[in-house]
Design an enzyme around this catalytic site. Structure first.
Site, PDB file in Angstrom:
ATOM      1  N   GLY A 250       5.730 -23.293   6.554  1.00  0.00           N
ATOM      2  CA  GLY A 250       5.355 -24.574   5.992  1.00  0.00           C
ATOM      3  C   GLY A 250       3.957 -25.085   6.238  1.00  0.00           C
ATOM      4  CD  GLU A 292      11.852 -18.411   8.423  1.00  0.00           C
ATOM      5  OE1 GLU A 292      11.936 -19.585   8.034  1.00  0.00           O
ATOM      6  OE2 GLU A 292      12.785 -17.618   8.336  1.00  0.00           O
ATOM      7  NE  ARG A 332       2.545 -24.293  -5.868  1.00  0.00           N
ATOM      8  CZ  ARG A 332       1.625 -25.119  -5.400  1.00  0.00           C
ATOM      9  NH1 ARG A 332       0.388 -25.062  -5.846  1.00  0.00           N
ATOM     10  NH2 ARG A 332       1.933 -25.998  -4.484  1.00  0.00           N
ATOM     11  CB  CYS A 363       5.104 -24.119 -27.814  1.00  0.00           C
ATOM     12  SG  CYS A 363       4.266 -22.819 -28.719  1.00  0.00           S
ATOM     13  CD  GLU A 364       7.574 -27.508 -22.448  1.00  0.00           C
ATOM     14  OE1 GLU A 364       8.041 -28.643 -22.314  1.00  0.00           O
ATOM     15  OE2 GLU A 364       8.196 -26.570 -22.963  1.00  0.00           O
ATOM     16  CE1 TYR A 392       6.884 -19.988  -2.281  1.00  0.00           C
ATOM     17  CE2 TYR A 392       4.967 -21.067  -1.345  1.00  0.00           C
ATOM     18  CZ  TYR A 392       6.204 -20.487  -1.196  1.00  0.00           C
ATOM     19  OH  TYR A 392       6.758 -20.398   0.060  1.00  0.00           O
TER      20      TYR A 392
HETATM   21  C1  LIG Z   1       9.773 -21.010   1.594  1.00  0.00           C
HETATM   22  C2  LIG Z   1      10.215 -20.840   2.991  1.00  0.00           C
HETATM   23  C3  LIG Z   1       9.289 -20.535   3.996  1.00  0.00           C
HETATM   24  C4  LIG Z   1       7.818 -20.446   3.725  1.00  0.00           C
HETATM   25  O1  LIG Z   1       7.259 -21.683   3.480  1.00  0.00           O
HETATM   26  P1  LIG Z   1       5.688 -21.782   3.244  1.00  0.00           P
HETATM   27  O2  LIG Z   1       5.456 -23.212   2.959  1.00  0.00           O
HETATM   28  O3  LIG Z   1       5.345 -20.897   2.113  1.00  0.00           O
HETATM   29  O4  LIG Z   1       5.021 -21.343   4.518  1.00  0.00           O
HETATM   30  C5  LIG Z   1       9.764 -20.316   5.268  1.00  0.00           C
HETATM   31  N1  LIG Z   1      11.080 -20.388   5.561  1.00  0.00           N
HETATM   32  C6  LIG Z   1      11.991 -20.684   4.625  1.00  0.00           C
HETATM   33  C7  LIG Z   1      13.418 -20.736   4.997  1.00  0.00           C
HETATM   34  C8  LIG Z   1      11.604 -20.918   3.324  1.00  0.00           C
HETATM   35  O5  LIG Z   1      12.523 -21.212   2.397  1.00  0.00           O
END
Ligand SMILES: *Cc1c(COP(=O)(O)O)cnc(C)c1O
Length: 433
Positions: A250, A292, A332, A363-364, A392
């Protein structure tokens, strides 16, 4: 510049990862995804080094591969010694094809089907991140058939609001994902997991959200404290040691000049000090730490190049610049209203005095890449670059309007190579029977 891998050369062309983007557009055609492999590796090493230094040897960053999933990226993750998060059988298949070591793969998702669970077990995925009670039972059933004990980590919601966009906030009590600590359901979850014979409960996971600029560090500190207090509760009540604590992903990235710089290593250091202090205080062993990161590994390693097609000037209202891609390769803005930095890549030294909305070819009306962009007034054939598109974008791309997906060209040490080829019209109709 928003990232140090972006520059301007003597021809007045935008450079990315040291390469001339106007030349790359000429060579590979547009629309085109560029990915700076050197930057991806650099971003991995920020996590690998900081986590090893502050959390110790057992720690591991897992690349959340939904941010950008294709064979080459799993090869790079393998070479860098990263773990990976996978969220579908499709991602598992891609990682397998790349030869990624599955013991370092972690399987996420709030609705893993029976097929997915079996596919992941057959692939030898190391850990299941279990999202709910129903899934726990299904995993136990399929693990029993194989006569194995499946390692699992329970996804919990610490009830934290990370102050990001609602669509990407995932750690609140009322989230679709995970089981809430606050309601007492998490404890029930743990008791259930302990009772299944073919499940080995390894620890806990939380993911507070995405694009989090936790400048004072409080989001992750608070989340870790709630998680550790829960882990200590379970340890003291049931004698269950949490061997693993996964704090999710995140961390925010810079889409605009005005976005702050995230000090990832500094954040990890502060988090580690907090966690060490808490584990002492709560009298529990220091768990193996996982994180993660997705966006912060690949976002600033990506750039998209387009060719300008038509211009529409509505006097007294606004100007439109249409490019040869759009929401099919980058949804996005349409989804979240996401901010981006754009350049006219082949005319970087000219004055940016033309205000326009850069829009796609679909077309949007909502097919907007970015409104209110300032650039030199473009002509047909100029190259528009959109920065920070490594996360993404390709992974969210579609074939809406039967538009083929662009290729991914990787940049490494001044060389470029195709990692994903451009979709052809044949590819588009291949599955039509
Ligand atoms: C999407 C996601 C991430 C990665 O989030 P980022 O904002 O891309 O770093 C990590 N853990 C889980 C469970 C996610 O769904």
């Amino acid at each position: 510049m928003i990232c140090e891998n972006i520059g301007i050369n003597e021809k007045g062309h935008l450079t990315f990862g040291g390469a001339d983007t106007a030349e790359l557009a000429q060579k590979h055609q547009t629309p085109l995804y560029l990915m700076d492999e050197d930057r991806i590796r650099h971003n991995c090493r920020v996590y690998l080094d900081a986590m090893k230094k502050y959390f110790g040897e057992g720690s591991l960053p897992l690349y959340a591969s939904k941010a950008a999933s294709f064979k080459r990226i799993y090869e790079i993750m393998k070479e860098e010694g990263m773990g990976v998060d996978l969220v579908s059988s499709g991602e598992i298949c891609t990682a397998l094809k790349a030869g990624f070591p599955m013991e370092n793969a972690f399987f996420h998702g709030n609705n893993k089907t029976d097929f997915d669970i079996n596919y992941a077990m057959d692939a030898g995925v190391g850990y299941f991140m279990v999202d709910n009670m129903v899934e726990l039972e299904a995993i136990d059933t399929f693990a029993a058939r194989r006569n194995i004990r499946q390692k699992v980590i329970l996804r919990l919601t610490p009830g934290i609001d990370p102050h990001t966009y609602a669509a990407v906030a995932t750690g609140k009590v009322d989230s679709k994902f995970g089981i809430a600590i606050e309601t007492g359901q998490a404890e029930e979850f743990v008791c259930k997991a302990m009772h299944y014979k073919n499940i080995e409960l390894m620890g806990y996971h939380c993911h507070v959200g995405s694009q989090v600029f936790d400048e004072d560090g409080t989001v992750y500190l608070d989340a870790s404290e709630i998680m550790l207090r829960f882990a200590a509760d379970m340890a003291h009540r049931y004698g269950l040691e949490a061997k693993i604590l996964n704090m999710g992903g995140g961390y925010g990235v810079r889409y605009k000049e005005s976005d702050p710089y995230m000090d990832i290593a500094g954040n990890i250091k502060t988090l580690s000090e907090h966690i060490k202090k808490l584990t002492c205080e709560l009298d529990i062993p220091m768990p193996r730490m996982l994180m993660e990161p997705g966006r912060s590994i690949v976002a600033d390693a990506g750039m998209t190049l387009y060719s300008v097609g038509t211009l529409k000037e509505i006097t007294g209202y606004k100007n439109y610049v249409s490019i040869d891609g759009g929401m099919t390769d980058n949804p996005r803005y349409a989804l979240y209203g996401s901010a981006y930095t754009l350049f006219l890549a082949n005319r970087m030294n000219e004055r940016s005095d033309f205000l326009c909305d850069v829009v796609g070819r679909c077309c949007e009306s909502g097919d907007i890449i970015q409104p209110g962009v300032l650039m030199p007034k473009p002509v047909r054939g100029d190259i528009v670059a959109v920065c920070t598109t490594g996360a993404y974008n390709y992974s969210m791309a579609s074939n809406y309007n039967r538009v083929p997906r662009p290729p991914i060209v990787m940049l490494s040490g001044g060389k470029d190579y195709v990692a994903v080829r451009r979709e052809s019209y044949e590819d588009l109709v291949e599955r039509d029977v």
